[in-house]
Write a protein that holds these residues in place. Structure first.
Motif, PDB file in Angstrom:
ATOM      1  N   ILE A 157       0.777  -1.194   0.006  1.00 41.49           N
ATOM      2  CA  ILE A 157      -0.036  -0.061  -0.120  1.00 41.49           C
ATOM      3  C   ILE A 157       0.926   1.068  -0.074  1.00 41.49           C
ATOM      4  O   ILE A 157       0.752   2.071  -0.762  1.00 41.49           O
ATOM      5  CB  ILE A 157      -0.970   0.028   1.225  1.00 41.49           C
ATOM      6  CG1 ILE A 157      -1.904  -0.985   0.997  1.00 41.49           C
ATOM      7  CG2 ILE A 157      -1.594   1.340   1.332  1.00 41.49           C
ATOM      8  CD1 ILE A 157      -2.972  -1.013   2.175  1.00 41.49           C
ATOM      9  N   VAL A 158       1.958   1.212   0.973  1.00 46.38           N
ATOM     10  CA  VAL A 158       2.731   2.401   0.834  1.00 46.38           C
ATOM     11  C   VAL A 158       3.544   2.766  -0.488  1.00 46.38           C
ATOM     12  O   VAL A 158       3.648   3.700  -0.809  1.00 46.38           O
ATOM     13  CB  VAL A 158       3.828   2.180   2.172  1.00 46.38           C
ATOM     14  CG1 VAL A 158       4.645   3.515   1.914  1.00 46.38           C
ATOM     15  CG2 VAL A 158       2.936   2.354   3.516  1.00 46.38           C
ATOM     16  N   PHE A 159       4.014   1.460  -1.040  1.00 51.49           N
ATOM     17  CA  PHE A 159       4.513   1.583  -2.403  1.00 51.49           C
ATOM     18  C   PHE A 159       3.755   2.126  -3.151  1.00 51.49           C
ATOM     19  O   PHE A 159       3.969   2.906  -4.286  1.00 51.49           O
ATOM     20  CB  PHE A 159       4.940   0.020  -2.851  1.00 51.49           C
ATOM     21  CG  PHE A 159       5.127  -0.039  -4.239  1.00 51.49           C
ATOM     22  CD1 PHE A 159       6.454   0.413  -4.495  1.00 51.49           C
ATOM     23  CD2 PHE A 159       4.417  -0.741  -5.055  1.00 51.49           C
ATOM     24  CE1 PHE A 159       6.882   0.109  -6.269  1.00 51.49           C
ATOM     25  CE2 PHE A 159       4.679  -0.738  -6.398  1.00 51.49           C
ATOM     26  CZ  PHE A 159       5.801  -0.440  -6.880  1.00 51.49           C
ATOM     27  N   LEU A 160       2.287   1.778  -3.171  1.00 52.79           N
ATOM     28  CA  LEU A 160       1.555   2.284  -4.197  1.00 52.79           C
ATOM     29  C   LEU A 160       1.265   3.580  -3.858  1.00 52.79           C
ATOM     30  O   LEU A 160       0.939   4.525  -4.948  1.00 52.79           O
ATOM     31  CB  LEU A 160       0.088   1.533  -4.261  1.00 52.79           C
ATOM     32  CG  LEU A 160      -0.218   0.003  -4.772  1.00 52.79           C
ATOM     33  CD1 LEU A 160      -1.372  -0.478  -4.673  1.00 52.79           C
ATOM     34  CD2 LEU A 160       0.207   0.331  -6.381  1.00 52.79           C
ATOM     35  N   GLY A 161       1.164   3.972  -2.530  1.00 48.22           N
ATOM     36  CA  GLY A 161       0.806   5.596  -2.180  1.00 48.22           C
ATOM     37  C   GLY A 161       2.142   6.553  -2.921  1.00 48.22           C
ATOM     38  O   GLY A 161       1.843   7.536  -3.513  1.00 48.22           O
TER      39      GLY A 161
END
Length: 474
Positions: free
Chosen positions: A254-258
């Motif tokens: 999720i953090v990577f996508l953000g």
């Protein structure tokens, strides 16, 4: 009925006053577009120092965005915006009177702190003051004020550049205009109340209920008061995320996508046009005065496109809208590169480049920009939201800073055509990233999205123990 109108009028005043922070955000990021050609001559800037003057604000904004949210939690939304108004004023006056590059960079950095702080504090204040049924529309008014501030900057740049273009310090007049909305913001925020949600968070419940009764009907005020109390109680029971949670696979994803969504928005090169549009049009063949006037079209299309984009968000799937926007911007960038080669030296080139920058901004502001901020708000579950948004927005501003610093150097060293081919190449990368990694978020609840991310990789095997441990801490 009179009471209801009075409450709505007071809420309207609160919205108008606080969104002056968005107007300042837009003006201070847009004014450099027209001021830079005159400033370069007056202060003796080269391509690197031009980039430094423009991008120092963006580095300040990255730090302002990181610490702005924490300061508003500590001081209160209203008081924090008051401090930001003072910082906007000091930064504006400092830039206006700057005798050299060093002083200019320092005060542009201070302005950046104000811009970054307002980018997180003003939307939070608006969201907490607005009734739930109007929240989306009210918060997006801040986005309109930002692009409206940029348009205002382009208009004043054109007027002053064409009427006082022979005056040595005309760029100082362009910059000092931002002092007026900073003063209005400060005076206005003295007259509006603190966020009821923040007051409840600090235990000042009587004050919170009193403010809610000023901007809501009595029954709605009391029911919203109870809802806020319940929401704060739920949040206090939720353990906040930290860097150690990055050991969990789905959290990392999720953090990577953000971070990816934030970087995708910036590598389109949008702010190279918003900050250096006049320089681009000059390089294409316009004279400075004509470029300043032509650049108004970029500001105007941004305002129109944001309005259309806000409407489209309720109609079109997020992922599809983002991909279409990226295809449009990448095509425009590719065509600028091609025509800059084919029509080099032609009378038609500046008009072709202007048409293509307008096309670029139509796709950017109408599709990519609104989806970016909405998806950043949607992909992070409650426990991760502050942590994930903080990292993502910081990466967005840092990418913005790098591009703002590098663009004039690229323009001078490799030329207009090749520079835009580079941005087009990054656009292709952005399309591939979105297509491969980004899920659809429209019509999914936050809980459904969290479950999707948890289950995305199937069995975790070696990492399953970490997953179980993480769930036990929720």
């Amino acid at each position: 009925m009179d009471g209801k109108l009075r409450k709505n009028s007071f809420l309207g005043t609160i919205i108008l006053v606080s969104t002056l922070g968005g107007l300042l955000f837009g003006y201070d990021t847009g004014v450099i577009n027209g001021a830079l050609p005159f400033m370069s001559e007056d202060l003796g800037l080269n391509s690197f120092t031009e980039g430094l003057v423009a991008s120092s604000l963006l580095f300040g904004a990255a730090l302002g965005a990181v610490f702005g949210g924490r300061l508003s939690d500590f001081n209160g939304r209203r008081k924090n915006i008051l401090y930001l108004a003072v910082l906007f004023f000091i930064g504006t006056i400092g830039c206006t009177l700057a005798p050299n590059v060093t002083t200019m960079v320092i005060f542009r950095f201070l302005l950046g702190l104000a811009v970054g702080g307002s980018s997180v504090t003003v939307p939070t204040y608006l969201a907490e003051m607005s009734p739930v049924e109007r929240r989306g529309r009210v918060v997006t008014q801040n986005e309109l004020m930002i692009v409206g501030g940029q348009l205002l900057a382009f208009v004043f740049n054109a007027i002053l550049g064409n009427t006082l273009g022979d005056t040595t310090h005309v760029w100082r007049y362009m910059l000092v205009i931002a002092a007026l909305p900073a003063i209005f913001l400060f005076i206005g925020m003295l007259r509006v109340p603190e966020s009821p949600r923040w007051l409840i968070l600090k235990g000042r419940k009587d004050s919170a209920l009193s403010i809610l009764r000023q901007i809501r009907e009595t029954d709605k005020a009391e029911s919203e008061f109870k809802e806020i109390e319940a929401a704060i109680a739920k949040e206090s029971d939720t353990q906040k995320a930290s860097y150690k949670d990055m050991a969990v696979p789905w959290v990392r994803r999720i953090v990577f996508l953000g971070i990816g969504i934030a970087i995708v928005q910036q590598i389109t090169g949008v702010n190279s046009i918003m900050y250096y549009g006049t320089e681009i049009l000059k390089d294409a063949g316009f004279k400075t005065e004509a470029a300043l006037i032509a650049n108004i079209a970029n500001g105007l299309i941004s305002v129109i496109a944001v309005c259309i984009g806000i409407w489209l968000l309720g109609k079109v799937r997020r992922r599809r809208m983002l991909i279409i926007g990226l295809i449009g911007t990448t095509t425009a960038l590719m065509l600028i590169g091609i025509f800059s080669k084919v029509l080099e030296g032609s009378v038609a080139l500046p008009y072709v480049v202007l048409s293509l920058t307008v096309m670029f901004l139509a796709f950017m502001q109408g599709a990519i920009a609104p989806v970016t901020w909405l998806m950043l708000a949607e992909i992070f579950p409650l426990r991760l939201r502050g942590f994930g948004m903080g990292i993502s927005v910081f990466c967005l501003w840092i990418t913005n800073f790098i591009i703002g610093l590098a663009f004039p150097v690229l323009l001078e060293s490799i030329g207009l055509s090749t520079t835009f081919f580079v941005f087009a190449g990054m656009g292709v990368f952005a399309i591939a990233f979105v297509k491969k990694y980004l899920p659809e978020t429209k019509d999914r609840t936050l809980e459904e999205l969290e479950l999707y991310f948890r289950n995305y990789n199937g069995k975790q095997n070696k990492e399953e123990a970490l997953e179980v441990e993480y769930r036990s801490n929720l």
